[in-house]
Design an enzyme around this catalytic site. Structure first.
Site, PDB file in Angstrom:
ATOM      1  NE  ARG A   1      24.079 -15.099   5.910  1.00 34.68           N
ATOM      2  CZ  ARG A   1      22.904 -13.879   5.970  1.00 34.68           C
ATOM      3  NH1 ARG A   1      23.172 -12.698   7.376  1.00 34.68           N
ATOM      4  NH2 ARG A   1      21.749 -13.477   5.274  1.00 34.68           N
TER       5      ARG A   1
ATOM      6  CE  LYS B   1      19.033 -16.324   5.807  1.00 34.23           C
ATOM      7  NZ  LYS B   1      17.869 -16.042   6.695  1.00 34.23           N
TER       8      LYS B   1
ATOM      9  CD  GLU C   1      19.520 -14.015  15.584  1.00 36.02           C
ATOM     10  OE1 GLU C   1      19.234 -12.743  15.086  1.00 36.02           O
ATOM     11  OE2 GLU C   1      20.182 -15.232  15.533  1.00 36.02           O
TER      12      GLU C   1
HETATM   13  N1  PLP Z   1      18.404 -13.306  12.097  1.00 36.18           N
HETATM   14  C1  PLP Z   1      17.684 -14.260  11.605  1.00 36.18           C
HETATM   15  C2  PLP Z   1      17.527 -15.407  12.959  1.00 36.18           C
HETATM   16  C3  PLP Z   1      17.892 -14.065  10.414  1.00 36.18           C
HETATM   17  O1  PLP Z   1      17.179 -15.386   9.324  1.00 36.18           O
HETATM   18  C4  PLP Z   1      17.798 -13.072   9.891  1.00 36.18           C
HETATM   19  C5  PLP Z   1      17.475 -12.939   8.148  1.00 36.18           C
HETATM   20  O2  PLP Z   1      18.411 -13.407   7.160  1.00 36.18           O
HETATM   21  C6  PLP Z   1      18.852 -12.332  10.392  1.00 36.18           C
HETATM   22  C7  PLP Z   1      19.363 -12.356  11.379  1.00 36.18           C
HETATM   23  C8  PLP Z   1      19.030 -10.705   9.168  1.00 36.18           C
HETATM   24  O3  PLP Z   1      19.831 -11.156   8.383  1.00 36.18           O
HETATM   25  P1  PLP Z   1      20.268  -9.868   6.718  1.00 36.18           P
HETATM   26  O4  PLP Z   1      20.033  -8.872   7.343  1.00 36.18           O
HETATM   27  O5  PLP Z   1      21.615 -10.542   6.399  1.00 36.18           O
HETATM   28  O6  PLP Z   1      19.177 -10.603   6.380  1.00 36.18           O
HETATM   29  C1  COI Z   2      16.040 -13.093   5.275  1.00 38.78           C
HETATM   30  O1  COI Z   2      15.370 -11.871   5.632  1.00 38.78           O
HETATM   31  O2  COI Z   2      16.153 -12.732   4.229  1.00 38.78           O
HETATM   32  C2  COI Z   2      15.176 -13.898   5.614  1.00 38.78           C
HETATM   33  O3  COI Z   2      15.676 -14.732   5.625  1.00 38.78           O
HETATM   34  C3  COI Z   2      14.094 -14.253   7.055  1.00 38.78           C
HETATM   35  C4  COI Z   2      13.262 -15.008   6.426  1.00 38.78           C
HETATM   36  C5  COI Z   2      13.770 -16.604   7.111  1.00 38.78           C
HETATM   37  C6  COI Z   2      12.329 -14.620   5.776  1.00 38.78           C
END
Ligand code: PLP
Ligand code: COI
Length: 339
Positions: free
Chosen positions: A80, A183, A219
């Site tokens: 990612r 991200k 989200e």
């Molecule tokens: N959505 C956003 C905007 C996020 O910052 C995150 C955190 O990483 C997620 C969703 C959840 O993603 P993940 O499960 O890969 O941490």
């Molecule tokens: C995560 O879930 O790892 C995130 O990056 C969320 C963060 C912006 C606090």
């Protein structure tokens, strides 16, 4: 080190011993460098500072009952970050170097990995930014990769305790065909007006709707949304949300628990049909939602009426966490051992 209160750690920054840096110059990445400094020297004209050329990742290290440290699906984070780099025209950080940096920084800081059973984890934060000087709006020719770690508790206070969320119609986090799927730091800056408004009104997070039609759930701040109805896990499909690795994993885990799973657009009105709702992500893990308020439509959607998370949410949570800490066999091949 002063004794940390592992059971009551906030989701915040605590200094650890080492971080790792790597620099991209003259068209190639250098060697990984270990540092004990919490600071970086940064060019005053770097594109990361001026034009938001920055992306990051978030993953966790889990201490098992057996004293071994586990990482959950680190390759997904590496991939990612490569995708995010492409989205804002940065040099990609190679997957194999990402692996080396992440494993090494955890090993070097192993005394900060919270003990099994405390509910805390070691949060790993890789970041990548344009560090070369430019004044015109264009991609940098130099990049810096850093990875640091910090021990953390649950992102939403109370961990698996249900929280309230506020639908936000006057701030868009990201546009379709914009950078919402990456991200990148800019998305989080764009979310802050809504996040602060939600916090000030007493909510754990804001919920963003799709920017174009304001008809569908996007989200929940820094986590994906899910709703449960008829033993089905339903989570939004959208062009402007981050593809969560936790969510992707839950879609698969659901199948092994006899729970159906769907990824599709979720209209706001469907909130009234869910028996359970929640947010999921690395930081959030699974955070059940007690109440969603939509002030502009004068609507309140309530779940967890007895104050406890719903049964399907709990089943998913228990299974996911059991895999992450090594309490149950890793039937998906998602776990890597650091040591
Ligand atoms: N959505 C956003 C905007 C996020 O910052 C995150 C955190 O990483 C997620 C969703 C959840 O993603 P993940 O499960 O890969 O941490
Ligand atoms: C995560 O879930 O790892 C995130 O990056 C969320 C963060 C912006 C606090």
């Amino acid at each position: 080190m002063e004794q940390l209160d592992w059971k009551n750690l906030p989701f915040g920054y605590i200094r650890t011993d080492y971080n790792i840096r790597c620099f991209y110059r003259n068209g190639k990445w250098g060697e990984l460098e270990v540092s004990t400094s919490e600071y970086i020297d940064i060019h005053i004209a770097s594109t990361g500072l001026h034009y938001g050329q920055e992306a990051f990742e978030g993953l966790k290290a889990y201490m098992g009952k057996d004293g071994r440290i586990r990482l959950f699906r680190w390759e997904e984070n590496a991939k990612r970050l490569i995708k995010s780099a492409g989205g804002i025209k940065m040099a990609a950080f190679p997957l194999e170097k990402f692996r080396e940096a992440v494993f090494r920084v955890v090993e070097l800081n192993r005394r900060f990995v919270p003990p099994y059973g405390t509910g805390a984890t070691l949060y790993i934060r890789p970041l990548l930014y344009g560090s070369g000087a430019e004044v015109g709006v264009k991609p940098s020719s130099e990049y810096t990769f850093i990875v640091f770690v910090t021990p953390v508790g649950p992102y939403f206070k109370g961990g698996i305790k249900p929280v309230d969320m506020l639908i936000c119609r006057d701030v868009d986090r990201a546009a379709p065909k914009g950078t919402g799927i990456y991200k990148v730091g800019g998305n989080y800056a764009a979310s802050l007006r809504a996040a602060v408004a939600a916090k000030e009104a007493g909510y754990a997070s804001s919920i963003f709707l799709d920017a174009k039609e304001k008809k569908y759930i996007d989200e929940c701040g820094p986590a994906n949304f899910f709703g449960i109805k008829n033993n089905t896990y339903i989570t939004p499909k959208s062009e402007s949300i981050l593809e969560s690795i936790t969510n992707k994993s839950l879609l698969e885990v659901a199948g092994t628990l006899g729970i159906k799973a769907e990824r599709r657009q979720v209209p706001v009105e469907e909130l009234a049909e869910f028996s359970e709702a929640g947010a999921c992500g690395t930081a959030a893990v699974i955070s059940p939602i007690r109440k969603i308020v939509d002030p502009d439509k004068n609507m309140i959607y309530e779940y967890c009426r007895d104050g406890n998370p719903g049964p399907v949410t709990m089943k998913l949570y228990n299974k996911l966490v059991a895999i992450q800490y090594g309490d149950e066999p890793d039937e998906f091949g998602w776990i890597s051992f650091v040591d």
